[in-house]
Write an enzyme that holds these catalytic residues in place. Structure first.
Site, PDB file in Angstrom:
ATOM      1  N   THR A   1       9.448  -6.426 -12.766  1.00 33.21           N
ATOM      2  CA  THR A   1       8.687  -5.896 -11.494  1.00 33.21           C
ATOM      3  C   THR A   1       8.857  -4.209 -11.657  1.00 33.21           C
ATOM      4  OG1 THR A   1       7.885  -6.040  -9.178  1.00 33.21           O
ATOM      5  CG2 THR A   1      10.139  -6.418  -9.657  1.00 33.21           C
TER       6      THR A   1
ATOM      7  N   ILE B   1       0.974  -7.855 -11.903  1.00 33.46           N
ATOM      8  CA  ILE B   1       1.220  -6.303 -12.245  1.00 33.46           C
ATOM      9  C   ILE B   1       1.967  -5.743 -10.797  1.00 33.46           C
ATOM     10  CG2 ILE B   1       0.261  -4.142 -12.260  1.00 33.46           C
ATOM     11  CD1 ILE B   1      -2.234  -5.288 -13.476  1.00 33.46           C
ATOM     12  N   CYS B   2       3.090  -5.282 -11.241  1.00 30.92           N
ATOM     13  CA  CYS B   2       3.926  -4.482 -10.196  1.00 30.92           C
ATOM     14  C   CYS B   2       4.663  -5.520  -9.195  1.00 30.92           C
ATOM     15  CB  CYS B   2       3.429  -3.545  -9.646  1.00 30.92           C
ATOM     16  SG  CYS B   2       4.248  -2.203  -8.612  1.00 30.92           S
ATOM     17  N   SER B   3       4.068  -5.244  -7.873  1.00 31.32           N
ATOM     18  CA  SER B   3       4.707  -6.271  -6.654  1.00 31.32           C
ATOM     19  C   SER B   3       3.876  -7.590  -6.658  1.00 31.32           C
ATOM     20  CB  SER B   3       4.577  -5.325  -5.469  1.00 31.32           C
ATOM     21  OG  SER B   3       3.064  -4.915  -5.137  1.00 31.32           O
TER      22      SER B   3
END
Length: 322
Positions: free
Chosen positions: A126, A106-108
């Site tokens: 991202t 998730i994300c970073s």
């Protein structure tokens, strides 16, 4: 058959929201769904009590060796996109990937997968704020800069925060089918299905009145999929010009109205296919495709599977992936 083990790892300066989404999806027992739900555990990438966003501290019972047992690993962000993760963590990620575990970020969190070297030649996403940095640091990776999540089979990546929830629901949908995923989404009070290719954000916020009209139109179409919708009828229902409707759909979903409509109909067809008592011609009519041939063509394009094979996989008690 042993339960499918989902492991989320925590770290110092943990991203609380992303971690909470993972816990909410996989840690809660859901006996009312009538399927073999997941087993869930958390392991720590750092020793001792872990600090989390919002002044929270987290104590985790397991170390990184727990990743050796995981069927699915969730990475809920990473504390600093510029920090190379510990080598011990990267070794565990490489080993999990080599033995076939499913790994999702998730994300970073995608920076951990990239540092482990398991994304070369793959397409990922991202948070839009990190996309350029990821591209520059890892040019061998294809970065889809405007997507909620990207499913590459064994590896899945999502954009920031709430997009992680979309990806996690997508996992449930792959494992248990559309009906179960929709029930989970209802309990979370979130939309049941957002395609991964939708835009991460609206570049120019819509006026509240136009946003409300578009939302009402989408809800109305979902409730009446069998009607012969087209661009003109949709624009009339939303009290917009066709040009304005097209622009708002593109900004809100990343898709043209027609493509959004087809994907909504496919989502309805997927749920209907989980009932063995509904024939393909009936499903084509109820979902608004008009013909069985049209259903098959669009279903194959979007799901990369035939309606018949999808029904075999999900119409009875669904089995978990190995």
């Amino acid at each position: 058959m042993k339960p499918h083990l989902v492991i989320c790892f925590a770290y110092d300066q943990l991203c609380t929201f992303e971690f909470g989404c993972t816990v909410e999806l996989f840690a809660l027992q859901r006996p009312e769904l009538g399927v073999a739900w997941y087993e869930f555990a958390v392991c720590a990438a750092d020793a001792g009590k872990l600090r989390a966003a919002g002044g929270i501290t987290v104590e985790v019972p397991y170390g990184l060796d727990m990743l050796d047992e995981a069927d699915t690993i969730i990475i809920p962000g990473w504390r600093d996109a510029d920090e190379i993760p510990p080598e011990a963590l990267l070794d565990k990620i490489r080993a999990a990937h080599a033995r076939g575990a499913r790994i999702c970020s998730i994300c970073s969190g995608v920076f951990i997968l990239a540092a482990a070297g398991i994304l070369d030649g793959k397409t990922v996403t991202t948070h839009w704020r990190y996309a350029e940095k990821l591209l520059k640091r890892y040019p061998q990776i294809q970065v889809q800069t405007n997507a909620l999540y990207v499913d590459q089979g064994q590896i899945m990546t999502s954009a920031g925060s709430a997009a992680g929830l979309d990806m996690l629901l997508h996992l449930v949908r792959k494992d248990h089918g559309a009906k179960v995923a929709n029930l989970v989404a209802q309990r979370l009070v979130v939309p049941p299905h957002r395609e991964g290719g939708q835009a991460q954000f609206v570049p120019r916020p819509m006026p509240s009145d136009e946003h409300a009209r578009l939302a009402k139109l989408m809800d109305w179409i979902r409730a009446h999929p069998a009607l012969p919708h087209n661009l003109a009828s949709m624009a009339e229902k939303a009290a917009m010009s066709t040009r304005t409707l097209q622009r708002h759909f593109k900004e809100s979903t990343g898709m043209a109205p027609g493509e959004w409509l087809i994907r909504e109909r496919v989502a309805i067809a997927k749920e209907l296919l989980e009932s063995p008592n509904t024939s393909l011609p009936q499903i084509a009519e109820l979902a608004g495709f008009g013909s069985e041939e049209s259903l098959r063509r669009h279903f194959r394009r979007i799901v990369a599977n035939s309606p018949g094979n999808y029904r075999k996989q999900f119409s009875d008690s669904t089995t978990m992936p190995p």
